[in-house]
Structure formats: C-alpha cells, structure tokens
Design a protein around this motif. Sequence first.
Motif, PDB file in Angstrom:
ATOM      1  N   LYS A   1      15.191  19.913 -40.984  1.00 58.93           N
ATOM      2  CA  LYS A   1      16.356  19.632 -40.724  1.00 58.93           C
ATOM      3  C   LYS A   1      16.821  18.862 -39.471  1.00 58.93           C
ATOM      4  CE  LYS A   1      19.139  21.528 -43.970  1.00 58.93           C
ATOM      5  NZ  LYS A   1      19.966  20.949 -44.323  1.00 58.93           N
TER       6      LYS A   1
ATOM      7  N   GLU B   1      16.250  15.182 -40.548  1.00 63.57           N
ATOM      8  CA  GLU B   1      17.311  14.867 -41.290  1.00 63.57           C
ATOM      9  C   GLU B   1      18.777  14.667 -40.614  1.00 63.57           C
ATOM     10  OE1 GLU B   1      17.791  17.812 -44.296  1.00 63.57           O
ATOM     11  OE2 GLU B   1      16.014  17.167 -45.316  1.00 63.57           O
ATOM     12  N   THR B   2      18.974  15.393 -39.589  1.00 62.81           N
ATOM     13  CA  THR B   2      20.438  15.659 -38.819  1.00 62.81           C
ATOM     14  C   THR B   2      20.486  14.857 -37.652  1.00 62.81           C
ATOM     15  OG1 THR B   2      19.910  17.388 -38.022  1.00 62.81           O
ATOM     16  CG2 THR B   2      21.165  17.533 -40.021  1.00 62.81           C
TER      17      THR B   2
ATOM     18  N   MET C   1      22.171  21.500 -33.204  1.00 63.13           N
ATOM     19  CA  MET C   1      21.542  22.291 -34.160  1.00 63.13           C
ATOM     20  C   MET C   1      21.081  23.673 -33.551  1.00 63.13           C
ATOM     21  SD  MET C   1      18.005  21.357 -36.464  1.00 63.13           S
ATOM     22  CE  MET C   1      17.236  22.399 -37.445  1.00 63.13           C
TER      23      MET C   1
ATOM     24  N   GLU D   1      19.187  26.727 -38.800  1.00 60.46           N
ATOM     25  CA  GLU D   1      18.170  27.454 -39.425  1.00 60.46           C
ATOM     26  C   GLU D   1      17.429  28.758 -38.776  1.00 60.46           C
ATOM     27  OE1 GLU D   1      16.701  26.702 -42.252  1.00 60.46           O
ATOM     28  OE2 GLU D   1      18.162  25.230 -42.628  1.00 60.46           O
TER      29      GLU D   1
ATOM     30  N   LYS E   1      11.278  25.011 -41.731  1.00 63.74           N
ATOM     31  CA  LYS E   1      12.674  24.479 -42.216  1.00 63.74           C
ATOM     32  C   LYS E   1      13.592  23.716 -41.311  1.00 63.74           C
ATOM     33  CE  LYS E   1      13.338  27.432 -45.975  1.00 63.74           C
ATOM     34  NZ  LYS E   1      14.335  28.614 -46.751  1.00 63.74           N
ATOM     35  N   ALA E   2      13.484  24.302 -40.031  1.00 70.16           N
ATOM     36  CA  ALA E   2      14.169  23.689 -38.856  1.00 70.16           C
ATOM     37  C   ALA E   2      13.703  22.274 -38.445  1.00 70.16           C
ATOM     38  CB  ALA E   2      13.909  24.652 -37.588  1.00 70.16           C
TER      39      ALA E   2
ATOM     40  N   ALA F   1      23.526  21.756 -38.261  1.00 74.45           N
ATOM     41  CA  ALA F   1      22.475  22.637 -38.871  1.00 74.45           C
ATOM     42  C   ALA F   1      22.346  23.814 -38.154  1.00 74.45           C
ATOM     43  CB  ALA F   1      21.190  21.516 -38.906  1.00 74.45           C
TER      44      ALA F   1
END
Length: 76
Positions: free
Chosen positions: A45, A48-49, A8, A36, A41-42, A34
């Motif tokens: 994410k 989530e990831t 990420m 960002e 937002k990071a 991902a």
Amino acid sequence: MTGKTRVMLVDDHALCRSGLTELLEHRGNMSVVAAEGEPVKALIKLRETQPDLLVLDMRLGDTDGLSVLRQVRAAG
C-alpha cells in the motif's frame, strides 16, 4: 493553502487505526489514504499510495515497526 497532508497508518489493532483515522481527518488538513495492519500489505500500500506521512506502530504482531521502517528505507 497547499492541500491536505496524505497519511498512511500501520497498526495491528483495528480500533487504533480507526480512531487515528477519525482524529487525523477531523483536523481538516490531513487525509488518511491507507491504513493497514499487516506489514507485508502495508509495504504494498505504501508503494501504491506514496503518502506524505507514515504513522507506524513499533509493535506489529510477529515483527516490529523498525523492521518495517528498514524495508521502507531500502525500497527508497
């Protein structure tokens, strides 16, 4: 072979995110899951990831990478 390393990227410059994505994925053993530009937002994410590796810019607009890293560590 164990598969690709899931990466990420967090950088507030879109050009840097794009360039790093191309560079890392070109290696063949990494996959950018991902990318960002905004710290809030990071963090979403990231949850989530759940990447294997986080590449984090130390200067992120109004905040800094160390603050984001502290939040990541606090979240476990």
